[in-house]
Enzyme design. Structure first.
Site, PDB file in Angstrom:
ATOM      1  N   GLY A   1       0.874  -1.114   0.141  1.00 24.02           N
ATOM      2  CA  GLY A   1       0.050   0.034  -0.035  1.00 24.02           C
ATOM      3  C   GLY A   1       0.857   1.321  -0.041  1.00 24.02           C
ATOM      4  CB  CYS A   2       2.016   3.313  -2.057  1.00 23.09           C
ATOM      5  SG  CYS A   2       3.180   1.849  -1.807  1.00 23.09           S
ATOM      6  CB  ALA A   3       1.473   8.091   0.207  1.00 26.16           C
TER       7      ALA A   3
ATOM      8  NE  ARG B   1      -2.285   6.860   0.735  1.00 32.18           N
ATOM      9  CZ  ARG B   1      -3.485   6.175   0.772  1.00 32.18           C
ATOM     10  NH1 ARG B   1      -4.544   6.801   1.301  1.00 32.18           N
ATOM     11  NH2 ARG B   1      -3.842   5.421  -0.451  1.00 32.18           N
TER      12      ARG B   1
ATOM     13  CG  HIS C   1       6.148   5.303  -3.829  1.00 31.77           C
ATOM     14  ND1 HIS C   1       6.609   4.060  -3.262  1.00 31.77           N
ATOM     15  CD2 HIS C   1       4.891   4.691  -4.059  1.00 31.77           C
ATOM     16  CE1 HIS C   1       5.863   3.288  -3.037  1.00 31.77           C
ATOM     17  NE2 HIS C   1       4.628   3.529  -3.529  1.00 31.77           N
TER      18      HIS C   1
END
Lengths: 377, 506, 157, 452
Positions: free
Chosen positions: A21-23, A50, A197
């Site tokens: 999962g990420c930003a 995040r 990221h």
């Protein structure tokens, strides 16, 4: 999180797939005006939640104007021995115009970082260099770089090329993105396009090379999601010469872009009709010509359909391209203010750096946001 | 009474408290097991004639009949199984080849049962097919090397036309079963279900009966070694053409429909004289090599103006990967591979149970080989050979198949009870018979409904499983072995299948 | 109007229609009881005709201009104007067999087992579906509302 | 005539309250919901079914069960029923009907469906006193001599049987009414004597074999049948019948005699009208008589026998209903045609049913007329079946014992179906639709035109 799971060396590359999962956050100045890395840092920091400290990174375009026509490689080394191995190989194919260790700012937040160098390279005659028996007219300098990078990353122990484009660079590592940004002193670089990221890997470990953005040639990809079509995409690109050594979705997506946009010459405007192909029911309602195009693209490039949740930002010297999966299972917000185009996982990041955008919108699933550089400085 | 070494296979149990002597069983048994005794006003049953089709049991209004397996209690012997002994008795009597019907019933490994499918959790949302579109539309045909797209202003124009394709609403086709091996009513059921569900059925090698012509756009016609019913009209009327080289149940073997079964109707359909034996030679006598096959493929493409996909069906044999590669390179638009568990109307038992390889391994090997050679896009792969459930199908697709053929499952939907006596022509369910008394038992409108029901149910299950894995388009599953894990398989098996063992993460 | 349609092509001659008709019109309405000792207590009102592989089940067609109604001397045989169903009122029937004499389908029977009255299909008016239709394993019998099938295969012609 | 007691105006006037009359009334009402319908009957009862009279006589029905139309038939259809109105004159020029009671009915359209009257044979009735008179006169004055065509007849007979404890009854006439009467009396466990002029029972329909089977059954119950004979003299004492003498000279003691030698159309009162009669009213196929707006239907009519291609009086219920329906339709503005019919009868005596259709008495094959006769016997089960075929079409049938699917033959006659292919099978007990020519069967069974 057990520290045992945090790997900083290429020798620690997991042999299994990494999903997370990420930003994601990207800023483009469409007029090509460069701005320093503080804005992207502030934005991605807003989405601290995040990430989980297992990966952060940035891609910056326009940062090496003095070498803008030369290949800029960022290479990560486990140790000096690896560096000399790698440099020996580099010298066979390239003239090294300049190289240095990338300046960093040590902090408590960054633990045991690897050695990271950058090189500005000019390719020697590719035809004499290239070992494979490939027809000359179907082979380009880019193909050579792709082949070279994939091979080196797969074969050279302790060395890993994280960035291999021109006038661009990728800075990434294990840590929260703001710590990584500070570590790499990105406030000291000026670029017209920044992507970043922040990572929240769940079912895997993190390591420096595996952090994002993922880069190849001028492509950099940041991605939030876990694509369920990975096995299919990976086999698809593999059968066309891209071996996924990192087992990450982002890597596979990067190869898809290189394959489709560069090699197959698919126009950016219709890339989404492959990567996030319209639903059949929508295709059936299209006018005749469009329908045939959409249908043919879907049939032809079924292996390149990215399924499952994703929001990606693809950086390139000429554009920023953002895309959501076709049923928008992951968040993505876009905004404009004057010549700036922002794309982010969350609106908060945009508002932090641009409190009063001209327009904010949530791109539809499968409908890309494309920002192009109108002119370069 | 002559010495009879062979023993009854089944016991007919009749509960006399429930039997109302309505004689439904008497009328329904084509093997004359049941007989009404007018003196006693009771129905008597002769077990030795029972072949275990369960027709009487199914239609008995009072559930008075139970058909049970009769185990021959030979002295225990792990080597000489009762089946061996009984077969020897039969052959000693007949002096002939042991015939059987349907697919092998031997306990070979069914790899589908050793493969587990994946589902999404937390990091990746599963998709609810009840609320979100779930796409299983499938195309069968060759893909070009590349597409040329022209940009004129803001408009994109496709310059490369895709070759002929079959469009399927679900990745399931109905496999080849000829009129002759099955009844016209069975053919009609298959054809009309294919039409109703937006997929295709295959005529098999029996030609196309005139009453089936209306389903032509959902028909794949077969060209087999006997060339029965093959003419230009036959080829041109269909949606696709399949050259049949082999069949999973009997690789290397031809077929033989005895003259007495070549009725007027079958003679017309097969284009052979009435009453003459319909012999399918073991090989095509104009295909003795791969280049001969290439010539036939192009002859058929010429005959059909390059408007129809032309495929080739082969049995899964040891060398299947290079064979498939050769077929693709010979110009086939699709390759149909029939695994050794595939069904048949009649086959020598020895061959059915011992020749060929499982479809799972053949499929994985072929897909891998075609990918390695960079020609996977040149042809679609359709696999057959005992697709028993939607989960078998979804695993086949994840192993690399474009679509699957079902045949036995389709017949079971029509009522087949797998008694394996198709070759006797006395099918009590009206399927594998031409006897008008029996064929009328299969009402095609029921058959169509049942088979459509099965297709619908399996399609729904495929969608459920797809959604569960966080995928909403079947093409994202095709060859996506990451969603498969093996269980109880050796390293070699895992490596041929190209899948990880259960417990291994991505 | 609801009508039973016969598809001769798919009648398999099992005669389950007859059996269930007998059960339906028996006193007990239970199959085992109705057939105790092999003697159903009523006759079937549907009749299967069979020669070789040809067979069909036939029961009262509930004719538009029913000859049996015209021939009935007691007023027992009537056609319901709304449902179109031809019913024999067994209380009124005197057993003169005029209906048997004129029914071109031959589907009215002398029920000598119950009382001496004409026995014929009542379309199982108290059931959702006539039992012969419901229990036909091959759908050779179908109940179709002809009013809802106007112009269709089964529409009133 | 001169009383002018009542004058009624009506639109549709129907003389006759039985099968034809009420069938017509019902059909008029289908087409015309408003205009007035009046029905005249000379009887005092509301509708009752004449064929049911023997059942009443047999005691199996009470008088209240004899109606064949629902009790509310008249109110439901707004029909004005006038009972005890015996029509004596019809003036077609004035559209007026006069009745015995002196009423005048003015109509727009008139239907004559007055049925038949029993035939009175010329037999001398001799009193013990020596006084003699005709049977017709005796009917009204002598106890124990009856006809059986009305409910009143049956009521009187029952009363007579009880009063005189009758054990043996005699029936003059072995035709349909005679046999029906026999059926009833046998039910009452009387022994009977049947006297029939011809050499067989039901001579219009039966052949010798059929007659013999029947005779045997009747005789087995202790009764006697005298074929080829009639009654010469009837003896009366104290105004009651005591005995009679057959033409053979045999004298039989009896205190009940039912005279059932037949009925004739009741056209006596039309003698002076413009309506053409010839042993029955003559009509066209719309059932219209020779006189303008006057129609006729039922037993009073002489109509086409499709099988013998002749005009004859066919006094049977189904024909009356059909003709009434045709007349009613035409009277009320619809259009219908009566295309002829043929005779048929269903009788059951002592549990033995018999159905005869058409020209069933024909007994001999005749190749010049392309006449075939198929017969099947099972004397053990008292089954006799005979089918008469002319030019490959059925023209007659007798079914005794096994009558189950008789109607199929009726349909085949009606539809003039070629049955050549069926051959001998046509007479078999298991004969069914499945043996019919595929086209006809398909028409019947499979779909199209499934509603005949």
């Amino acid at each position: 999180m057990s520290m045992a799971l945090i790997k900083n060396r290429k020798s620690d590359i997991p042999d299994f797939r990494v999903s997370s999962g990420c930003a994601v956050f990207g800023i483009l100045n469409e007029s090509g005006t460069c701005f320093d890395g503080r804005m992207i840092l502030e934005g991605i920091k807003m989405m601290h939640d995040r990430s989980n400290g297992l990966g952060g990174g940035f891609a910056a375009y326009g940062i090496y104007p003095q070498y803008k026509n030369d290949w800029a490689f960022h290479i990560l080394y486990d140790d000096d021995a690896a560096r000399s191995r790698m440099e020996d190989i580099l010298k066979k194919s390239f003239a090294i115009l300049y190289f240095e260790e990338i300046p960093t700012k040590r902090s408590a937040a960054i633990d045991n970082p690897p050695i990271i160098f950058r090189y500005f390279l000019k390719l020697k005659d590719i035809y004499s260099l290239y070992e494979r028996n490939v027809p000359v007219d179907s082979f380009s300098e880019e193909d050579f770089i792709v082949d070279f990078v994939l091979k080196m990353n797969a074969r050279v122990q302790g060395a890993y090329i994280i960035s291999s484009g021109k006038n661009m660079g990728i800075f990434k590592g294990v840590g929260f993105p703001e710590d990584i940004g500070n570590y790499f002193r990105i406030d000291e670089y000026k670029g017209y396009l920044w992507t970043s990221h922040g990572r929240f890997p769940t079912n895997s470990v993190g390591w420096w090379g595996g952090a994002h953005p993922f880069g190849l040639l001028n492509w950099s990809v940041v991605h939030n999601g876990e694509i369920s079509s990975y096995g299919r995409n990976q086999r698809y690109v593999a059968s066309l010469g891209y071996e996924c050594s990192l087992s990450t979705d982002t890597e596979a997506i990067t190869y898809l872009f290189d394959l489709l946009a560069r090699k197959k010459n698919i126009d950016l405007e219709i890339m989404n009709m492959i990567l996030a192909a319209p639903l059949w029911e929508r295709i059936e309602r299209m006018p005749e010509d469009d329908r045939e195009l959409a249908m043919t693209l879907r049939i032809m490039y079924g292996g390149a359909l990215i399924n499952g949740p994703f929001s990606i930002i693809v950086g390139h010297n000429d554009f920023m391209y953002a895309l959501n999966d076709r049923i928008k299972l992951r968040p993505m917000v876009a905004a404009r203010k004057n010549e700036y185009l922002y794309v982010s996982s969350e609106e908060s990041a945009i508002i932090k750096v641009c409190p009063k955008p001209d327009i904010v919108w949530r791109p539809e699933g499968g409908i890309p946001v494309i920002g192009r550089i109108r002119k370069k400085d | 009474m002559p010495l009879k070494l062979n023993q009854s296979e089944f016991v007919v149990e009749r509960d006399l408290n429930k039997c109302i002597s309505c004689e439904v069983c008497v009328r329904q048994c084509s093997n004359d097991v049941h007989e009404f005794d007018a003196d006693d006003k009771t129905v008597l049953s002769e077990c030795s004639k029972c072949i275990g089709c369960h027709r009487c049991e199914s239609l008995c209004p009072t559930e008075a009949i139970t058909i049970r397996k009769k185990e021959a209690e030979f002295k225990e012997n792990s080597n000489w199984q009762p089946a061996h002994i009984k077969n020897i008795y039969r052959q000693a009597d007949s002096g002939g080849v042991l015939l059987t019907g349907m697919g092998s019933d031997k306990p070979h490994t069914v790899y589908w049962d050793h493969i587990l499918f994946n589902a999404a959790q937390v990091t990746n949302p599963s998709i609810d097919p009840l609320r979100e579109p779930m796409e299983i539309k499938t195309f069968i045909g060759a893909k070009p090397e590349s597409l040329e797209i022209e940009k004129i202003g803001d408009e994109f124009k496709l310059k490369t036309k895709l070759g002929p394709h079959l469009e399927l609403s679900t990745p399931i086709l109905i496999s080849a079963m000829s009129y002759g091996s099955i009844s016209l009513n069975a053919c009609k059921s298959l054809a009309s279900a294919a039409e109703a569900f937006g997929t295709f059925y295959n005529t098999g090698e029996g030609g196309m009966h005139k009453e089936l012509a209306r389903y032509a756009k959902n028909t794949i016609v077969q060209v087999a070694s006997g060339r029965f019913g093959v003419d230009r009209q036959y080829l041109r009327s269909a949606a696709a053409v399949e050259i049949k080289i082999g069949q999973g149940a009997k690789p290397g073997i031809g077929g033989h429909l005895p003259g007495e079964k070549v009725t007027a109707d079958i003679s017309g359909t097969r284009m052979i004289p009435q009453g003459s034996d319909a012999i399918s030679p073991a090989p095509h006598h104009d295909i003795y090599s791969i280049e001969d096959l290439a010539q036939l493929i192009f002859a058929i493409k010429e005959a059909t103006d390059y408007l129809k996909p032309v495929g080739v069906k082969v049995s899964a044999v040891h060398n299947i990967a290079p064979i498939a590669s050769g077929i693709v390179r010979a110009g086939a638009d699709f390759v149909s591979i029939d695994g050794f568990r595939g069904g048949t109307g009649a086959a020598p038992q020895a061959i059915r149970d011992n020749v060929g390889i499982p479809i799972e391994l053949a499929l994985a090997a072929v897909d891998t080989r075609l990918r390695e050679e960079g020609i996977r896009h040149k042809a679609a792969i359709i696999v057959a050979g005992s697709m028993r459930s939607s989960s078998d199908i979804i695993k086949a697709i994840a192993l690399g198949a474009d679509a699957v053929y079902i045949a036995t499952a389709a017949l079971i939907a029509l009522g087949c009870h797998l008694c394996q006596k198709c070759y006797t022509g006395k099918c009590n369910w009206g399927i594998a018979t031409q006897d008008p008394y029996l064929t009328k038992r299969l009402n095609p409108s029921i058959g169509t409904r049942k088979l459509s029901g099965l297709l619908r149910a399996w399609s729904l299950e495929i969608k459920e499983m797809l959604g569960g894995a966080g995928i909403n388009a079947i093409e994202s599953l095709r060859g996506n072995k990451e969603h498969l894990r093996g269980i109880n398989l050796s390293e070699t098996e895992l490596s041929i299948l190209g899948i990880k063992h259960a417990g291994q993460a991505w | 109007m609801k009508r039973i349609f016969i598809d001769e092509q798919y009648c398999i001659g099992c005669r389950l229609c007859e059996i269930y008709c007998q059960v339906k019109h028996s006193k007990s309405k239970k199959i085992l009881k109705a057939f105790r000792e092999g003697q159903p207590d009523v006759m079937s009102r549907v009749l299967v005709e069979e020669i070789g592989s040809n067979s069909f089940a036939i029961q009262c067609r509930h004719c538009k201009d029913a000859p049996c109604v015209g021939a009935c001397i007691s007023g027992a045989m009537t056609k319901n104007e709304n449902t179109g169903v031809v019913i024999c009122d067994e209380e009124k029937c005197v057993g003169c067999w005029s209906c048997i004499m004129v029914c071109p389908y031959g589907v009215i029977k002398r029920d000598l087992k119950a009382s001496k009255v004409a026995s014929k299909c009542d379309l199982c008016s108290d059931e959702e579906e006539p039992v012969c239709v419901k229990n036909c394993p091959n759908e050779a019998l179908k109940i179709i509302d002809t009013d809802k099938n106007i112009g269709g295969e089964y529409g009133e012609k | 005539m001169g009383k002018n007691k009542n004058i009624f105006k009506t639109d549709y006037l129907i003389i006759g309250n039985s099968a034809a009359g009420l069938s017509a009334a019902e059909n008029i009402r289908k087409n015309d919901k408003n205009r007035a319908i009046s029905v005249l009957t000379r009887e005092k009862y509301s509708n009752y079914s004449k064929p049911l009279i023997p059942y009443y006589l047999a005691g199996s029905l009470d008088p209240g069960s004899l109606y064949f139309k629902k009790r509310n038939f008249y109110t439901e259809n707004s029909i004005d029923l006038k009972t005890s109105e015996n029509v004596v004159f019809v003036s077609s020029s004035d559209n007026i009907v006069l009745t015995e009671s002196g009423s005048q009915y003015l109509y727009n359209k008139l239907l004559i469906a007055s049925g038949g009257r029993p035939i009175m044979p010329q037999i001398k009735v001799i009193e013990k006193t020596g006084k003699s008179y005709s049977l017709g006169e005796a009917m009204n004055s002598v106890n124990g001599i009856f006809t059986l065509t009305t409910l009143d007849d049956a009521i009187r007979i029952r009363k007579h049987i009880n009063e005189y404890s009758v054990k043996t009854a005699s029936i003059l006439g072995g035709g349909l009414i005679g046999l029906k009467a026999a059926e009833a009396l046998l039910e009452l466990h009387l022994s009977i004597n049947v006297i029939e002029l011809s050499d067989k029972l039901l001579s219009a329909s039966f052949d010798k074999t059929a007659s013999d089977i029947f005779s045997e059954v009747i005789k087995a119950s202790g009764s006697s049948i005298y074929c080829g004979q009639t009654i010469d003299e009837i003896y009366v004492e104290n105004n009651s019948i005591t005995a009679y003498k057959l033409s053979s000279g045999k004298k039989i003691t009896s205190n009940l005699l039912i005279v059932a030698v037949g009925v004739l159309p009741d056209v006596e009162y039309l003698k002076n009208s413009e309506i053409k009669t010839d042993g029955g009213i003559i009509t066209d196929c719309s059932m219209k008589t020779s006189a303008g707006n006057i129609y006729a239907a039922g037993d009073v009519v002489k109509s086409q026998d499709v099988l013998s291609a002749s005009e004859r009086n066919m006094a049977i219920w189904p024909i009356a209903v059909k003709q009434g329906a045709v007349a009613g339709a035409n009277m009320s503005g619809a259009s219908a045609a009566y295309s002829g019919g043929f005779l048929m009868n269903s009788v059951e005596i002592l549990g033995m049913p018999v159905i005869s259709l058409g020209l069933s008495s024909i007994d001999n094959e005749d190749s010049t007329q392309d006449l075939k006769v198929y017969k099947a016997y099972d004397m053990g089960r008292k089954i006799y079946r005979k089918i008469v075929i002319r030019q490959n079409r059925i023209i007659g049938a007798i079914l005794i014992g096994a009558i189950e699917r008789a109607g199929i033959y009726c349909g085949l006659i009606n539809n003039n179906v070629d049955v050549a292919e069926i051959g001998q099978n046509i007479v078999k007990e298991d004969f069914g639709l499945i043996q019919l020519p595929a086209d006809y069967r398909k028409h019947l069974v499979v779909g199209e035109g499934i509603e005949v």
